[in-house]
Design an enzyme around this catalytic site. Structure first.
Site, short mmCIF file in Angstrom:
data_model
loop_
_atom_site.label_atom_id
_atom_site.label_comp_id
_atom_site.label_asym_id
_atom_site.label_seq_id
_atom_site.Cartn_x
_atom_site.Cartn_y
_atom_site.Cartn_z
N LYS A 54 0.90 -1.14 -0.07
CA LYS A 54 -0.05 -0.08 0.07
C LYS A 54 0.95 1.27 -0.11
O LYS A 54 0.72 2.08 -0.52
CB LYS A 54 -0.92 -0.05 1.12
CG LYS A 54 -2.12 -1.12 0.99
CD LYS A 54 -2.53 -1.36 2.28
CE LYS A 54 -3.58 -2.58 2.13
NZ LYS A 54 -4.12 -3.17 3.53
N GLN A 98 -4.55 -1.64 9.73
CA GLN A 98 -4.37 -3.11 9.26
C GLN A 98 -4.89 -4.18 9.91
O GLN A 98 -4.62 -4.36 11.12
CB GLN A 98 -2.72 -3.38 8.68
CG GLN A 98 -2.67 -4.62 8.27
CD GLN A 98 -3.24 -4.45 6.54
OE1 GLN A 98 -3.00 -3.51 5.68
NE2 GLN A 98 -3.89 -5.59 6.29
N ASP A 121 -10.99 2.72 4.34
CA ASP A 121 -11.35 1.19 4.33
C ASP A 121 -12.75 1.05 4.11
O ASP A 121 -13.27 -0.04 3.94
CB ASP A 121 -10.95 0.69 5.48
CG ASP A 121 -9.70 -0.39 5.35
OD1 ASP A 121 -9.55 -0.69 3.95
OD2 ASP A 121 -9.04 -0.80 6.23
#
Ligand code: NDP
Length: 355
Positions: A54, A98, A121
């Site tokens: 990422k 994460q 997200d």
């Protein structure tokens, strides 16, 4: 006739290029560089690799990435403090925590602490709630589900009025992708582990999304001829290697199959244990070397594996109209959509500034 392959790598590259172009424009016109903050807790190797890719994607697309790494002993308060600081930082337009988090942390509370306006997200309950309501627009849509829709749309698959069956109801894939298909006027059926007749239900689908995490579960006779099949699953299956042999772990007594390092193997292998070249005793990964008196360097033991989806590709390829491969289907789309969401976060902060 075989299915038309939906090339996720090519479509993701297209989206990344489009995102790089609008990022450059935002910088040129308004002096804003989208910033993505990643929060990594612990040492999970897969999580480290995901965060790394990422961050690399950010650099490639002209965005800034800010990495926060905490030890797996980090407390709930420490992680929430990092999230609160990032919420307050005007240079951060997206925050990615994460997953999975270490077990002692309250994942729901931490994800809920991410500012709605930086929830790239798309997992904030308000974003998921808006996604599930008619006529409401979430600020961010979860990346993998959004990627599935892009794959369909950019391949010219009609969604409106079609029967869509979604295999899996998780918060991160099955549920949000169902809501996205509903928004696009598909008639949806969501299946799960208690669904009575999975093959029969799937056979009714014009669009079938498989997100169950069961290797090659969907067979050709589950698929309506000509259906579009999107395979979200990523499963690791062991495959034989000519040098495989059975070992017994000298610590636990368990037997396992593995082979010594093969220099010709490039990727696709995983370390499962070690063996002592002097006494030939083997032990599984995570166990301590038994005392045999030798100080010779140990040799690693590996197993060969390959990645497969939830769909039996070779079988379903004979029946489906469109099909995504694994790897190279949904996988590359997730990061591409995350980059796009981070750009949207920066755009949103600009709109707030202008008023
Ligand atoms: P979860 O384990 O959270 O959910 C799996 C879902 O499948 C659940 O709803 C479960 O039902 C259902 N299910 C499990 N077994 C069966 C079965 N035998 N029959 C019918 N339904 C079943 O998985 P995720 O949604 O997180 O992930 C699904 C897959 O997608 C995994 O392989 C994962 O690795 C992959 N993935 C890929 C991503 C990508 O970027 N390509 C991103 C995220 C995930 P129930 O609710 O009843 O338990």
């Amino acid at each position: 006739m075989t299915a038309q392959l939906i090339d996720g790598t090519a479509i993701a590259a297209q989206i990344r290029q489009e995102t790089a172009d609008v990022v450059a424009e935002l910088k040129r016109e308004h002096g804003i560089v989208p910033g993505l903050a990643t929060v990594l807790v612990g040492e999970n190797p897969a999580s480290k690799a995901y965060v790394g890719s990422k961050q690399r994607a950010c650099a490639e697309l002209g965005m800034v990435s800010i990495g926060h790494k905490l030890p797996d002993t980090a407390t709930q308060q420490e992680v929430e403090k990092v999230v609160a600081d990032l919420n307050a930082d005007p240079d951060v337009h997206g925050i990615l925590v994460q997953l999975p988090l270490p077990k002692h942390l309250d994942e729901e509370k931490i994800l809920g602490a991410v500012s709605l306006e930086k929830d790239v997200d798309g997992f904030h309950p308000v974003n998921i709630g808006r996604l599930s309501m008619k006529g409401r627009e979430p600020l961010f849509v979860p990346c993998t589900p959004a990627g599935c829709i892009e794959l369909l749309v950019r391949s010219g698959v009609e969604i409106s009025g079609k029967e869509a069956v979604i295999l899996g109801r998780s918060n991160i894939v099955g549920l949000p992708v169902s809501m996205l298909l509903l928004h696009r006027n598909a008639t949806i059926t969501i299946c799960h582990s208690r669904t009575a007749d999975l093959p029969g239900t799937c056979r009714g689908a014009d669009i079938l999304i498989a997100a169950v995490g069961r290797a090659e579960m969907v067979k050709a006779d589950w698929v309506k001829p000509g259906a579009a099949v999107i395979d979200v699953g990523i499963n690791q299956v062991w495959v034989e290697h000519p040098a495989d042999q059975e070992y017994t772990c000298a610590v636990t007594g368990e037997t396992f199959v593995a082979h010594r390092k093969d220099q010709s193997e490039k990727g696709g292998r995983r370390k499962v244990g070690d063996v002592c070249p002097s006494c030939n005793e083997a032990w599984l990964k995570g166990q301590r070397r038994p005392e045999c008196g030798s100080d010779r360097e140990t040799m690693a033991l590996f197993r060969k594996y390959k990645l497969v989806g939830d769909v039996d590709f070779g079988d379903v390829n004979q029946v489906a109209g469109y099909l995504t491969p694994v790897p190279g289907g949904v996988g590359p789309m997730t990061i591409a959509m995350l980059m796009h969401n981070t750009y949207r976060g920066a755009l949103h902060s600009l709109k707030n500034r202008i008023g």
